[in-house]
Design a protein around this motif. Structure first.
Motif, short mmCIF file in Angstrom:
data_model
loop_
_atom_site.label_atom_id
_atom_site.label_comp_id
_atom_site.label_asym_id
_atom_site.label_seq_id
_atom_site.Cartn_x
_atom_site.Cartn_y
_atom_site.Cartn_z
N ASP A 121 0.84 -1.19 0.00
CA ASP A 121 0.00 0.00 0.00
C ASP A 121 0.88 1.24 0.00
O ASP A 121 1.87 1.31 0.74
N ILE A 122 0.52 2.23 -0.83
CA ILE A 122 1.22 3.51 -0.86
C ILE A 122 0.19 4.60 -0.57
O ILE A 122 -0.82 4.72 -1.27
N VAL A 123 0.44 5.39 0.48
CA VAL A 123 -0.49 6.42 0.94
C VAL A 123 0.10 7.81 0.73
O VAL A 123 1.25 8.07 1.11
N ARG A 162 5.55 -1.72 9.05
CA ARG A 162 4.88 -2.99 9.20
C ARG A 162 3.44 -2.68 9.55
O ARG A 162 3.14 -2.16 10.63
N ALA A 163 2.52 -2.98 8.68
CA ALA A 163 1.14 -2.55 8.84
C ALA A 163 0.45 -3.19 10.04
O ALA A 163 -0.42 -2.57 10.67
N ASP A 164 0.83 -4.43 10.38
CA ASP A 164 0.18 -5.09 11.52
C ASP A 164 0.48 -4.36 12.83
O ASP A 164 -0.41 -4.16 13.68
N LEU A 218 -7.12 2.68 5.45
CA LEU A 218 -7.59 2.08 4.20
C LEU A 218 -6.61 1.03 3.67
O LEU A 218 -6.89 0.36 2.68
N GLY A 219 -5.46 0.91 4.30
CA GLY A 219 -4.47 -0.07 3.87
C GLY A 219 -4.89 -1.49 4.22
O GLY A 219 -5.55 -1.73 5.23
N THR A 220 -4.48 -2.44 3.39
CA THR A 220 -4.87 -3.85 3.59
C THR A 220 -3.68 -4.81 3.50
O THR A 220 -3.85 -6.01 3.73
#
Length: 317
Positions: free
Chosen positions: A5-7, A170-172, A84-86
């Protein structure tokens, strides 16, 4: 490498938003979701961005996600995009940065993928901070960053804090930390607080691994006339909040300082990809100048050979 994901949160950047998107699209070599947050834009940023995306061929773009916010500033706008990242890894870029390095997303996420003890990686600056015993003012030291000429390309510099732009997470863990703390809104020191919370709660570190990008000072001035981001009141509030939360980590005993060597050949830059249009490949300046020099030499050599053949043909006749 997995989908990422790129924000990008955007405020009134109609003059350069196409350059920002160009830098991301033409230098990203991994399939990605693009998340754009338009934060109270009063200009043509949104129409220009969406118009550019429609006309451009983007084979690696898997999903485009759009959000709008009511001029809530950087901290809250970033959080809107983060939520909104997944995917497993999320990268945030500021709206005044143009990426200039092919495979930049592989480079900036490499420390996350190689080391189990890393939470976030910035492409800009990492540093340590302590407070002056007499004035209570913050003092920055152990600064590692491309803008300070204190960071070699093969060094992943781990410090207590990092500066925005671009940052890979790290998104988690980002989700478990409940993203940036909006008590720091509108901005300043929110990313510093975030990485210290990651270290305190999960023992995960953060640092800088530089990438090539361009960010002119004038590009970041769109909020200056109305902004509360840089007022003394906001600065003092956030400094006090940071100190109260993390004083032990920010003391001399809590200092984090590591320089980990990463050889270029280790990084999984993608050498060939038939989906990517080669004419958009950006070369680093030194390579670009070398190529110009070699092209000139080849042209001169061709003229010489052509002239020499003409002379030989004339003698034969």
């Amino acid at each position: 490498m997995e989908l990422i994901d790129i924000v990008i949160s955007i405020y009134n950047q109609e003059k350069i938003i196409d350059k920002v998107l160009y830098g991301v699209i033409k230098n990203t070599t991994t399939y990605f979701n693009l998340i754009l947050v338009f934060d109270g834009c009063t200009d043509k940023s949104m129409s220009r961005a969406l118009g550019y995306l429609k006309q451009d061929n983007i084979p690696l773009l898997k999903d485009l996600r759009i959000a709008t916010t009511l001029n809530v500033y950087e901290t809250k706008a970033n959080n809107t995009g983060f939520k909104l990242g997944t995917e497993k890894y999320l990268i945030t870029i500021q709206d005044d940065m143009v990426i200039e390095e092919r495979g930049w997303e592989r480079r900036i996420t490499y420390p996350l993928r190689r080391y189990n003890d890393v939470f976030s990686v910035t492409g800009r600056t990492a540093l340590n901070l302590r407070f002056d015993k007499n004035t209570e003012n913050p003092i920055y030291f152990d600064i590692a960053g491309r803008e300070y000429l204190t960071l070699k390309r093969n060094i992943f510099a781990v410090r207590s804090g990092i500066n925005r732009g671009p940052i890979a997470f790290r998104a988690d863990i980002l989700k478990k930390l409940n993203y940036l703390d909006e008590l720091f809104a509108p901005a300043q020191f929110d990313e510093f607080d975030l990485v210290l919370r990651a270290y305190k709660q999960y023992g995960l570190k953060s640092g800088v691994f530089q990438i090539d990008y361009r960010s002119d000072l004038a590009w970041g001035k769109t909020r200056q006339s109305e902004s509360s981001m840089n007022t003394n009141a906001t600065y003092e509030k956030n400094i006090a909040l940071l100190k109260n939360r993390h004083e032990q980590l920010l003391s001399g005993t809590g200092r984090i300082f590591e320089n980990r060597i990463i050889c270029k050949k280790e990084i999984d830059y993608k050498k060939t990809d038939f989906l990517l249009i080669k004419k958009y490949k950006r070369l680093r300046a030194d390579t670009r100048f070398l190529n110009c020099y070699l092209r000139r030499k080849i042209i001169l050599l061709k003229h010489y050979i052509k002239s020499y053949i003409s002379k030989i043909s004339g003698r034969a006749i």
